[in-house]
Enzyme design. Structure first.
Site, PDB file in Angstrom:
ATOM      1  CE  LYS A  25      -3.678   0.102   2.980  1.00  0.00           C
ATOM      2  NZ  LYS A  25      -4.950   0.166   2.008  1.00  0.00           N
ATOM      3  NE  ARG A  93      -6.543   3.782   4.326  1.00  0.00           N
ATOM      4  CZ  ARG A  93      -7.716   3.432   4.342  1.00  0.00           C
ATOM      5  NH1 ARG A  93      -8.102   2.072   4.083  1.00  0.00           N
ATOM      6  NH2 ARG A  93      -8.458   4.207   4.099  1.00  0.00           N
ATOM      7  N   GLY A 102      -6.933  -7.776   4.606  1.00  0.00           N
ATOM      8  CA  GLY A 102      -8.072  -8.312   5.595  1.00  0.00           C
ATOM      9  C   GLY A 102      -7.504  -8.545   6.883  1.00  0.00           C
ATOM     10  CG  MET A 104      -2.234  -7.382   9.416  1.00  0.00           C
ATOM     11  SD  MET A 104      -0.679  -6.838   8.755  1.00  0.00           S
ATOM     12  CE  MET A 104      -0.845  -6.484   7.280  1.00  0.00           C
ATOM     13  NE  ARG A 342      -5.164  -4.660  -3.124  1.00  0.00           N
ATOM     14  CZ  ARG A 342      -5.691  -4.755  -1.751  1.00  0.00           C
ATOM     15  NH1 ARG A 342      -5.355  -4.817  -0.544  1.00  0.00           N
ATOM     16  NH2 ARG A 342      -6.458  -5.278  -1.312  1.00  0.00           N
ATOM     17  CG  HIS A 464     -12.902 -11.407   3.875  1.00  0.00           C
ATOM     18  ND1 HIS A 464     -13.283 -12.336   4.062  1.00  0.00           N
ATOM     19  CD2 HIS A 464     -11.493 -11.225   3.829  1.00  0.00           C
ATOM     20  CE1 HIS A 464     -12.482 -13.400   4.350  1.00  0.00           C
ATOM     21  NE2 HIS A 464     -11.218 -12.755   4.385  1.00  0.00           N
ATOM     22  NE  ARG A 586       0.844 -45.818 -10.015  1.00  0.00           N
ATOM     23  CZ  ARG A 586       0.956 -44.295 -10.378  1.00  0.00           C
ATOM     24  NH1 ARG A 586       1.039 -43.500  -9.309  1.00  0.00           N
ATOM     25  NH2 ARG A 586       0.201 -43.634 -10.925  1.00  0.00           N
ATOM     26  CB  SER A 785      12.575 -42.740 -11.441  1.00  0.00           C
ATOM     27  OG  SER A 785      11.618 -41.825 -11.073  1.00  0.00           O
ATOM     28  N   GLY A 787      11.435 -41.795  -6.049  1.00  0.00           N
ATOM     29  CA  GLY A 787       9.934 -42.144  -5.652  1.00  0.00           C
ATOM     30  C   GLY A 787      10.150 -41.496  -3.750  1.00  0.00           C
ATOM     31  CB  CYS A 852       8.467 -41.293 -11.179  1.00  0.00           C
ATOM     32  SG  CYS A 852       8.556 -42.314 -10.243  1.00  0.00           S
ATOM     33  CE1 TYR A 872      11.150 -39.037 -15.398  1.00  0.00           C
ATOM     34  CE2 TYR A 872      13.115 -39.031 -15.932  1.00  0.00           C
ATOM     35  CZ  TYR A 872      12.054 -39.266 -15.431  1.00  0.00           C
ATOM     36  OH  TYR A 872      12.440 -40.999 -14.992  1.00  0.00           O
TER      37      TYR A 872
END
Lengths: 902, 902
Positions: A25, A93, A102, A104, A342, A464, A586, A785, A787, A852, A872
């Site tokens: 703000k 504020r 909202g 604070m 903002r 809100h 799997r 890989s 798990g 994975c 990956y």
């Protein structure tokens, strides 16, 4: 070092210092002031003061600076603080680095002492001055003096009852004098002291209270949910008051520079005439639209000059901030002031569309567009929507309850909870919950988080409920005013219908419709374009934005993205979502299929390898078809197939009836089945006879699976597909396990397919010892890989099945920052991941390494995997877009970090 | 580089090269030759050749060297290899760095071709020459040509049956001519080729076969059991033959320079006249004693000169080797030759006594004495012995079967198994097994290992059974000739008694007595001295030796030794065994006591903290008494008390009947109990709601325990005891867990005892994450104690309760070198231990670190803990002496290693 920054009359001491110092703000006020935008003057006390304060420092250190700023403020406004004639009134504020709407505290009209009240009355009228005083007493009493808010509310309500009126505005000056007197008396009684009449005492009390509110419970909860560090602190903004409640030529409102729900490029907002800012956000009065909609009550129609000025400022601000802005404004006697700007919170739909459209408008680069969309937001675009036909049917059958504002898109179907606490409790019981409230307040955060949807009967798109739900990506309908909610007796009513706690309700966050009962869902618009092809791309702006954004992401990410998929159907979805391969197939899921489970059980009941082989021979052709289907779907992309992982007892029947049926089907005695169930039972199945341990003691099982894979691969080759199977050995903890099973795979592969099929053999790293010994295991290994599910279980010693009895308490009490099964524990489990990666690659340069576990679809975990250097991630098909975006964002963040340190 | 080393006529090329190069036997032969001891000349091919050979290298590389050595051997012996007149005959024997008795192959009389047979007959007689040829054919046929041994045995047995004789010696020259012919025919039929008549072909075949025998199954098993590396390899010794079977003036025998069973300093051995070495070791004929015992058949009486020479050599060798020696000798025509000397295998009793007495004799230093006793051997000294009264009663009631030689001290009581395979199978079923055999052979190793005791009806104190059992520390009785064993029909008979497989038998390895049925045991002599005080120290040489050795050990070790003890009685034993404190006092054992379990169940059934507190209040005074008793026993020594660790469901009844009784006792409905049992049930209890997780969700439990500790400590203070409790938080994985519970301990301690009690608060490191995050956890922590049981479970992902289905297979097949629950996995779990130690001490210099898992009593693990730098190990009270010795041996080994690298 300067800690207090003045802004006003086109000059801002803090311009350019940014949110870290001034908070969102404060930074916005400074920037807007510097841009020449009309902003009431004031000053900001920086966030560092809050941090010091919460560590016990006093505020004495900023005393002189505040006095200097206050003097300048008096000079600029030509008013004096506490002046009995024409007093300077200020708001105090909070404003943190990251918006916490909202959470604070705020105090308005500060400086309005009893003496000043008379002066203000002289200038602005008796009633207005008294209303300001009343509000000041209420806010200051609540926030600073800790007199419960509801006590003030009670007084006001009593007065209204006495006078037999319903609205605050119907109370006369005389009535308000009485209310003010009662408020003052209440404060005197509750605190033992009269209300402070020294404006400076008021000011310091308010500043300290706002700083303290950084550490209130709801703020802490919000920070936890949004991963905001506790040590950021909030700034305090002290700003001269302007009044939207100075009669019908005054107003207050909020606006978004684009539609925060859909992302469409249209000016969007709401206002209330003769009101103060809190009235809009609290959602108590239903606000009016900014732009003309023919109703005659819009700002465009009622105050056209102010509206035109707003439109102009909208462009100024979007150019300056290069992002959609969320504005707060006040019109005092037809004069427009901006109180805040903002970056606006937005739905995933809006985020994607705004980002791509801003690239087209030349406002931001493609890299910035990627950075603008949180990966997790894409989930909203893929979330199901209600099935049109069923919704129609529900309407016809009289289940339509009404319509509100579509504040958070999506389709939510759940059981009604009327309080946040109940919502949390019901959700913990495993239910889908829709939180139904008149309006929500910051205390409801946890309940909103626990719900699949939120419905309020009051408030607008900027209430809100709407703002928070958008931030959370929850389906939300607000302001459904036809509905009446009675939280005390626990029911909701409308159109002669009624429902209580636990009953099903369906909320359409894209249309605002609310219906009783369950409605089934269908794929979202994006899915209809991308997966079904039932809607053409050019008809769907959001699908187009989605596709373009991900294409940009793909060209920037280094991490590959694969999917976990066990069937050809899953594989197809994965491919259409852009998966570059399957990272985890799997095989046990295939074993559970109805037709196969009997052969599997026959295999388990056999007590010798020959008997097992016989039963396995029945399973082999079925597994071969599974793999063939997946190879056809994935073409030449790598397909990582994990050999059987769960312990054998998981496949046996548990209930007595099932035991009898199995025995009958297999032509053995029930006792034989029971005996085997008993013999295979384990105390800790997670740590038992499973994974490669099974492969070593029962080699014929793995051999059969490998046969099926290579027979399928050979057949695929014949069809012109060139499959790339990657055989993955689960649960390896010692090199000997891997080496022995790799030999079995290699020998079987050669026997079945000669040298025709390209394949790799690798292992999951899911046992801590495997991570530690990665250097040895890698020697003979084609890929790793991680798990991370099991690795997390074993590193913490937590059973996922059992952790519910303590893990939520750990997280609630801050013993763990978050659930390590959701976002990877980078310090403990993460160290094992990075250590195994380093050791594996040292032993075998270029070793291919992926992950994975379920963390493969979690954006923060993905950033970690990017940093560690994995090749990956693999995640569930529906998370593939999220992972693609997260991978690109990680790469860009890394590039930024690198260029910053270069 | 020289690889073949000649020895003979007082010169030895390999003298000083040691066992690493020459193997034990080769090294002994070289040393003895250099000392001028009469040794038949020969040469040794070094161990490195075996290693190369087993990696596929040919033996061509040593061809020239072997020829040179052979020529020198011919020169020295004045005989020629393959000479038809007076042939040079050689033995070809293995000899590894560490003795592996009978595990590898030996060939005697090599070079005895058909042509040479005639020459030998001319010199030594027809019958002798034929017998040599027969033995040669049998050994070479078996070892080199792979014709099964039993086929030869069958031929010989047939011949004896035909001639109606029982002993080999009763066969005439003519008979032997026939046997030799049949053997040659058998070889021709089985191999398709005639027996090789070229002596060089014979020699190279034998050398290769001996090298190959390094990798036979029984040798591999033996190495695994004795932790001998596979890459040491064996040497091959080629040595000119001397004959103990050249008539009644010849003999062969073995001797120990001290009693290998008790350690007493007396010359001890056995011989057979007119026999070859293999006859003694095989235990087929019962040998005669060396020293005069009045029977008139001892060596002392029958060949006094040879005996006197042996006595002289005994002293020479003990001075040279400074250790008890195990000798093999042959007397050929009254001329004595030593064929082998090596450090003799001995029981734990003998090891302790010989080591301490050799210090007294000035032969070795105290450091060496410590190095001479394997820590594990002390266990034998503490093993129970049969209760005298019961044994008497058993004899009186007619259960006495007979008496053999006391070859391995101790009392073994188990079920009879007649084969090694059955012994293994029965032991895997959890039974105590006594292996009963006529004689044992190297094939029986696994069965011997699986048994608690071994009984043979043949053979002497130096037979295979006796030697191997001593090495394993097993109770063993050999040569119990009154007993007849029928392994085929599965029974043992003597004195009109009979027993079959599975029946109980009791074997006293200290007296040689064998009885049917079970006999209860009592503490060993050492325990009667050290623990009971019922025997005075000066009456027990072994207790004295034990005590002195451990005193020397204490002055050399750096590692502290504590005990795991849960009761005052255990604490007392621990203290008497020299424990310096308690490293683990498990509080849950106290919860299980009959009187308390009801209150514990009441606590668990309460569904709120108040109800739990009420029940806990009943437990508190009982726990206080437990702790008080332990504090009194331990005085000012540290006592580490672990707060409650197991999940609550462990304390609930499981069987329906117990559920009903509990419900009745507590005055609740059985359904209430069942419901709680159901609610608390866990899928993986090992990874569930236990340890500090329980402490955090149910703080009242830990609070009660801490109250009990500090109330007890305060009371002890009043009695003049200054207790040092160390409160240990189990299962910590994140710093927040520890910090929260430390606060609870500190607050409770202050409340109960002010500042009066010295205490520490620490944590177990038993979750992999705790090891990784040790640097953070240490910050607020007084000590770490590694819980290596759980740490091993989690690092491997093995449940100890369930691993029996695969772990034995892993070890048998070499996937894991050994059971990681027995000896710490130094590479995986060990890395976590060393990493946590480093990080903990970096964060908090001087952090006290111990280990309280079962590895705390395992000598090899203790060496690791010493190396890593822990402060202490804690083990079960009876392992304390083992740990004290192991800690000293580790310190000395470390010092040696350090001085070697300095």
């Amino acid at each position: 070092m300067k800690r207090v920054f003045f802004f006003g009359e086109g000059e801002a001491e803090g311009a350019g210092l940014g949110k870290e110092t001034l908070g969102g703000k404060g930074s916005g006020l400074a920037e807007m002031t510097a841009l020449g935008i009309p902003v009431p003057p004031g000053f900001t006390i920086e966030t560092g003061v809050c941090v010091d304060f919460s560590h016990g420092a006093s505020l004495d250190g900023v005393h002189a600076e505040v006095e200097t700023a206050l003097a300048r403020l008096e000079h600029v406004t030509e008013k004096r603080f506490g002046d009995p004639e024409d007093p300077l009134l200020v708001s105090v504020r909070s404003g943190a680095r990251s918006s916490m709407p909202g959470m604070m505290d705020t105090i308005l009209n500060l400086g309005l002492t009893t003496r000043a009240l008379k002066g203000l009355a002289g200038i602005s009228g008796q009633r207005f001055a008294l209303d300001c005083r009343r509000r000041f007493l209420e806010m200051y009493g609540d926030v600073v003096l800790r007199v419960p808010r509801h006590e003030f509310d009670k007084t006001l309500a009593e007065k209204k009852r006495e006078k037999n009126v319903t609205a605050d505005v119907d109370l006369s000056a005389e009535d308000l004098t009485d209310v003010v007197g009662r408020h003052e008396k209440l404060i005197r009684e509750k605190t033992g002291k009269p209300f402070p009449e020294d404006p400076r005492e008021q000011l310091w009390g308010a500043i300290a209270a706002v700083f303290r509110s950084w550490d209130n419970e709801r703020a802490k909860t919000y920070r936890k949910l949004h991963h905001i560090p506790d040590d950021w602190g909030t700034a305090v903004n002290v700003q001269s008051m302007v009044f939207g409640n100075r009669g019908e030529t005054s107003a207050t409102g909020v606006a978004f520079t684009r539609d925060p729900s859909t992302g469409e490029r249209r000016f969007y907002g709401e206002f209330l005439p003769n009101a103060q800012g809190e009235d809009v956000v609290a959602g108590i009065r239903t606000p009016r639209p900014l732009s003309s909609d023919g109703s005659g009550i819009s700002l465009e129609e009622t105050m056209p000059e102010a509206y035109a000025e707003l439109l102009r400022l909208r462009d100024v601000l979007e150019k300056r901030y290069r992002d959609m802005q969320d504005l707060e404004f006040t019109i005092e006697d037809r004069r427009l002031y901006l109180l805040q700007t903002r970056n606006g919170k937005r739905t995933g739909f809006a985020a994607v569309r705004i980002a791509t459209e801003m690239v087209d408008e030349g406002l931001i680069s493609e890299d910035e567009a990627i950075a603008r969309v949180e990966s997790e937001q894409l989930v909203q675009l893929l979330a199901p929507v209600f099935t049109g036909k069923e919704k129609e049917a529900a309407v016809k059958s009289g289940r339509y309850l009404g319509k509100g504002l579509p504040a958070g898109p999506g389709a939510a179907c759940g059981q009604i909870a009327f309080t946040a606490d109940r919502a949390v409790a019901m959700a913990e019981g495993g239910n889908a919950v829709v939180l139904v409230r008149e309006e929500t307040s910051p205390e409801d955060i946890a309940g909103m988080h626990a719900s699949v949807g939120i419905l309020t009967t009051r408030g607008g798109m900027t209430s809100h409920a709407a703002v928070v739900a958008r931030g959370m990506g929850k389906t939300c309908v607000v302001g459904a005013g036809e509905l009446s909610v009675d939280a005390v007796h626990g029911h909701i009513r409308a159109r002669g219908l009624s429902a209580g706690e636990g009953e099903w309700i369906s909320v359409d966050g894209s249309t605002g419709e609310v219906l009783l009962g369950k409605i089934s869902t269908q794929p979202s618009e994006v899915l209809q374009v991308v997966l079904d092809g039932s809607v053409p791309m050019e008809k769907s702006p959001v699908a187009m934005a989605f596709t373009r954004l991900l294409a940009w992401a793909d060209s920037r990410r280094r991490l590959g993205v694969r999917a976990n998929a066990d069937t050809p159907a899953d594989a197809r979805v994965a491919r259409l979502f852009g998966a570059e391969g399957i990272g985890l197939c799997r095989t046990e899921h295939m074993f559970f299929e109805e037709k196969r489970i009997l052969a599997v059980r026959e295999m388990i009941l056999a007590d010798n390898p020959e008997g097992r082989r016989e039963a396995l021979a029945k399973i082999l052709p079925m597994q071969r078809e599974d793999f063939l289907g997946i190879f056809r779907e994935m073409g030449g992309r790598p397909v990582t197939i994990r050999l059987l992982d769960p312990p054998l007892h998981e496949f046996l029947p548990k209930e007595e009836e099932a035991v009898r049926r199995t025995a009958e089907d297999l032509g053995v005695s029930p006792d034989a089945v029971r005996e085997r169930v008993h013999a295979l039972a384990e105390v800790n199945p997670m740590l038992g006879h499973r994974g490669c341990r099974l492969g070593i003691t029962h080699p014929e099982i793995y051999e059969t699976q490998v046969c099926a894979i290579f027979e399928a691969a050979a057949q695929a080759l014949g069809e012109g597909v060139h499959p790339n199977p990657e055989i993955m050995i689960p649960l390896v903890g010692a090199r000997g396990e891997f080496d022995r099973l790799k030999k079995l795979v290699d020998e079987t592969a050669r026997r079945i397919a000669g040298n025709r099929v390209n394949y790799r053999v690798g292992t999951m790293i899911e046992v801590p010892r495997a991570a530690l010994r990665a250097g040895r295991i890698a020697l003979n290994c084609d890929f790793f890989s991680f798990g991370t599910n099991d690795l997390t279980q074993l590193t913490y010693g937590y059973s996922r099945d059992d952790a519910a009895s303590f893990l939520p308490i750990y997280i609630a009490e801050g013993i763990l920052p978050e659930d390590p099964f959701v976002s990877l524990d980078q310090y403990g489990v993460g160290e094992l991941v990075s250590l195994a990666t380093r050791r594996g690659r040292e032993a075998k340069p270029g070793l291919k390494i992926g992950i994975c576990g379920e963390h493969g679809g979690d954006p923060r975990s993905i950033e970690f995997f990017h940093t560690v250097g994995l090749d990956y991630v693999s995640c569930s098909p529906f998370r593939v877009p999220v992972a693609r975006l997260a991978a690109a964002r990680s790469a860009l963040a890394g590039a930024t970090a690198a260029s910053a340190t270069a």
